[in-house]
Write a protein that holds these residues in place. Sequence first.
Motif, PDB file in Angstrom:
ATOM      1  N   SER A 156       0.851  -1.182   0.000  1.00 27.16           N
ATOM      2  CA  SER A 156       0.000   0.000   0.000  1.00 27.16           C
ATOM      3  C   SER A 156       0.885   1.229   0.000  1.00 27.16           C
ATOM      4  O   SER A 156       1.828   1.325   0.793  1.00 27.16           O
ATOM      5  N   CYS A 157       0.559   2.174  -0.848  1.00 33.87           N
ATOM      6  CA  CYS A 157       1.351   3.405  -0.915  1.00 33.87           C
ATOM      7  C   CYS A 157       1.178   4.251   0.337  1.00 33.87           C
ATOM      8  O   CYS A 157       1.924   5.218   0.539  1.00 33.87           O
ATOM      9  N   TYR A 158       0.203   3.913   1.195  1.00 38.53           N
ATOM     10  CA  TYR A 158      -0.025   4.672   2.424  1.00 38.53           C
ATOM     11  C   TYR A 158       0.453   3.940   3.678  1.00 38.53           C
ATOM     12  O   TYR A 158       0.247   4.424   4.792  1.00 38.53           O
ATOM     13  N   GLY A 159       1.065   2.787   3.492  1.00 39.77           N
ATOM     14  CA  GLY A 159       1.573   2.069   4.648  1.00 39.77           C
ATOM     15  C   GLY A 159       0.517   1.181   5.272  1.00 39.77           C
ATOM     16  O   GLY A 159      -0.132   0.388   4.579  1.00 39.77           O
ATOM     17  N   TYR A 160       0.321   1.333   6.579  1.00 39.98           N
ATOM     18  CA  TYR A 160      -0.583   0.455   7.318  1.00 39.98           C
ATOM     19  C   TYR A 160      -1.842   1.182   7.749  1.00 39.98           C
ATOM     20  O   TYR A 160      -1.861   2.405   7.906  1.00 39.98           O
ATOM     21  N   ALA A 161      -2.906   0.409   7.971  1.00 40.97           N
ATOM     22  CA  ALA A 161      -4.207   0.972   8.301  1.00 40.97           C
ATOM     23  C   ALA A 161      -4.166   1.686   9.647  1.00 40.97           C
ATOM     24  O   ALA A 161      -3.491   1.245  10.590  1.00 40.97           O
ATOM     25  N   VAL A 162      -4.898   2.783   9.735  1.00 42.69           N
ATOM     26  CA  VAL A 162      -4.997   3.562  10.967  1.00 42.69           C
ATOM     27  C   VAL A 162      -6.283   3.209  11.682  1.00 42.69           C
ATOM     28  O   VAL A 162      -7.130   2.470  11.173  1.00 42.69           O
ATOM     29  N   GLY A 163      -6.454   3.771  12.866  1.00 42.99           N
ATOM     30  CA  GLY A 163      -7.678   3.584  13.631  1.00 42.99           C
ATOM     31  C   GLY A 163      -8.331   4.912  13.927  1.00 42.99           C
ATOM     32  O   GLY A 163      -7.712   5.973  13.793  1.00 42.99           O
ATOM     33  N   ALA A 164      -9.597   4.865  14.332  1.00 38.28           N
ATOM     34  CA  ALA A 164     -10.379   6.085  14.534  1.00 38.28           C
ATOM     35  C   ALA A 164     -10.240   6.605  15.957  1.00 38.28           C
ATOM     36  O   ALA A 164     -11.169   6.577  16.753  1.00 38.28           O
ATOM     37  N   SER A 165      -9.061   7.082  16.312  1.00 41.77           N
ATOM     38  CA  SER A 165      -8.863   7.784  17.575  1.00 41.77           C
ATOM     39  C   SER A 165      -7.749   8.798  17.377  1.00 41.77           C
ATOM     40  O   SER A 165      -7.049   8.776  16.360  1.00 41.77           O
ATOM     41  N   LEU A 166      -7.573   9.693  18.341  1.00 40.55           N
ATOM     42  CA  LEU A 166      -6.669  10.827  18.151  1.00 40.55           C
ATOM     43  C   LEU A 166      -5.250  10.398  17.820  1.00 40.55           C
ATOM     44  O   LEU A 166      -4.589  11.006  16.977  1.00 40.55           O
ATOM     45  N   PHE A 167      -4.760   9.345  18.464  1.00 38.01           N
ATOM     46  CA  PHE A 167      -3.378   8.925  18.246  1.00 38.01           C
ATOM     47  C   PHE A 167      -3.278   7.636  17.429  1.00 38.01           C
ATOM     48  O   PHE A 167      -2.214   7.019  17.372  1.00 38.01           O
ATOM     49  N   ALA A 168      -4.369   7.238  16.779  1.00 42.46           N
ATOM     50  CA  ALA A 168      -4.375   5.940  16.118  1.00 42.46           C
ATOM     51  C   ALA A 168      -3.631   5.919  14.796  1.00 42.46           C
ATOM     52  O   ALA A 168      -3.434   4.863  14.218  1.00 42.46           O
ATOM     53  N   ALA A 169      -3.204   7.075  14.286  1.00 42.80           N
ATOM     54  CA  ALA A 169      -2.422   7.078  13.049  1.00 42.80           C
ATOM     55  C   ALA A 169      -0.962   6.728  13.312  1.00 42.80           C
ATOM     56  O   ALA A 169      -0.182   6.573  12.383  1.00 42.80           O
ATOM     57  N   ARG A 170      -0.589   6.619  14.587  1.00 46.62           N
ATOM     58  CA  ARG A 170       0.798   6.303  14.933  1.00 46.62           C
ATOM     59  C   ARG A 170       0.931   4.799  15.114  1.00 46.62           C
ATOM     60  O   ARG A 170       0.389   4.212  16.031  1.00 46.62           O
ATOM     61  N   HIS A 171       1.689   4.155  14.225  1.00 43.68           N
ATOM     62  CA  HIS A 171       1.812   2.695  14.279  1.00 43.68           C
ATOM     63  C   HIS A 171       2.847   2.251  15.306  1.00 43.68           C
ATOM     64  O   HIS A 171       2.637   1.301  16.048  1.00 43.68           O
ATOM     65  N   THR A 172       3.984   2.888  15.315  1.00 45.97           N
ATOM     66  CA  THR A 172       5.053   2.505  16.230  1.00 45.97           C
ATOM     67  C   THR A 172       6.009   3.671  16.361  1.00 45.97           C
ATOM     68  O   THR A 172       5.963   4.625  15.587  1.00 45.97           O
TER      69      THR A 172
END
Length: 465
Positions: free
Chosen positions: A403-419
């Motif tokens: 995926s050109c966008y990396g990994y799926a995010v979640g629906a919370s304020l900090f959920a776009a941070r994978h690691t």
Amino acid sequence: MSRFVVIGAGFAGLSAGAVLAARGHAVTILEAAPTVGGLACRTAANGARIDLGPTILTDLVPLRLLSEGLGASLSDLVVLTRLDPGFLATFPGGIAIPIYADPDRMRSAVSVLGPDAEADWERFRELGSRACRLAEHYYARGDLRSLRDFGAFVAGGGVALRDVAPFLRHGSLAALLRSAVRTPALRGLLGHFARLLGAEAEAAPAVSLVIPHLLTQLGVWYPRGGIGALAEAVGRRAEKAGATLRLGEAVDGLEISGGRLIAVRTVGARLPADACVSAVDLAATARWIGGGPLERSARRLRPARTARVAWWLVDGRPALAVHHAYHFGADPAAEPLYVAVPGLTDPALAPEGTSIIYALRHTPADAPQAPDFARQMQAGVAAAGQWPDGRVLASGVFTDATSCYGYAVGASLFAARHTSQRVPGLDNLILAGKTVFPGPGVANVIRSGLRAADLAEAAAAGVGR
């Protein structure tokens, strides 16, 4: 002077390597592909140069920081053209909304969408400004790895509770827009930009409202020669600063001793390193390490949606002469079609009298590509009025392997941070790129590289050990 190895010559790796070299360090940048740019790749056909990945810039701050880190001005690095309108959004019934930088023109433009559209647009602008302040606060605070980091983020100043509250109260971008935007077409347009995180609006954090804010309020820019040419320019700057760029050389493994990385191995070489920046897929780095928290983190992740691209070189010019456009259909659940005609801004990209047509749709990363994908896309471009009346001289399709966008995010304020960008147990191995850093586009990939350079330099010097 320290020795650094940077893995990957996309924008993240090039930015990290160029800045470290400019600071006087010995830097080697490894890239498995024969060219720089990573997903910002391009192809040549019949005298034309065609970008296959990203096509615009929406946030110039990281690019300016990169230029400053190289001791240059932004104009030394790239020639930029501001697109105004930044893009055109079309809807059924012949409705077309140009996205202007001027607020008064913009209010007038959206008014055709319905009686509430102007007020909805103003609410979006106000919420978007808060999202932007929150994002800037995150970028300034740096990596959030622990509860202590989160505490410093919340208590460190720079944002008020009112900035954070809407994005905590509403669990997703879709929920935020339902509460703030009454006009369905406008809600669909703003929610669509969750796709630039590889997500649906229902699954994207509400703070991702910053994406349409950047596009509609801060401007859309096109670099002369395209995004691929910009990547090549950063690569040349890295070499000028003293970095060694080794193309077509894949990493075979990492040597670790005493809790520190000591060398990077390729098929034909062993490169000792005081620190390393890995600007490739998180899962690849986890495999090189072999086990541990990073591998466990990688196993939990799933690919985000991806972008599939078809392109053509065609005789003639389209009737609808606009650089970038989003075309929304009658079905609100259907994916809009994104079309770019870059030669309208940069005629040198293709032979005189021809047009490059770039068309993109988002799909699940694991969905098979339709065998008639190019034909479907061409039909969509023609229906939108952006297909020239001439013969096709060259064509192709492009899809990233994951995926050109990396990994799926979640629906919370900090959920776009994978690691974290810092690897647990290996303080001198730093991660960068789309799979570890939240946010869309070239800008945030460069941000991740600049932060990785700072973290790697500190690790090589033993700071924090």
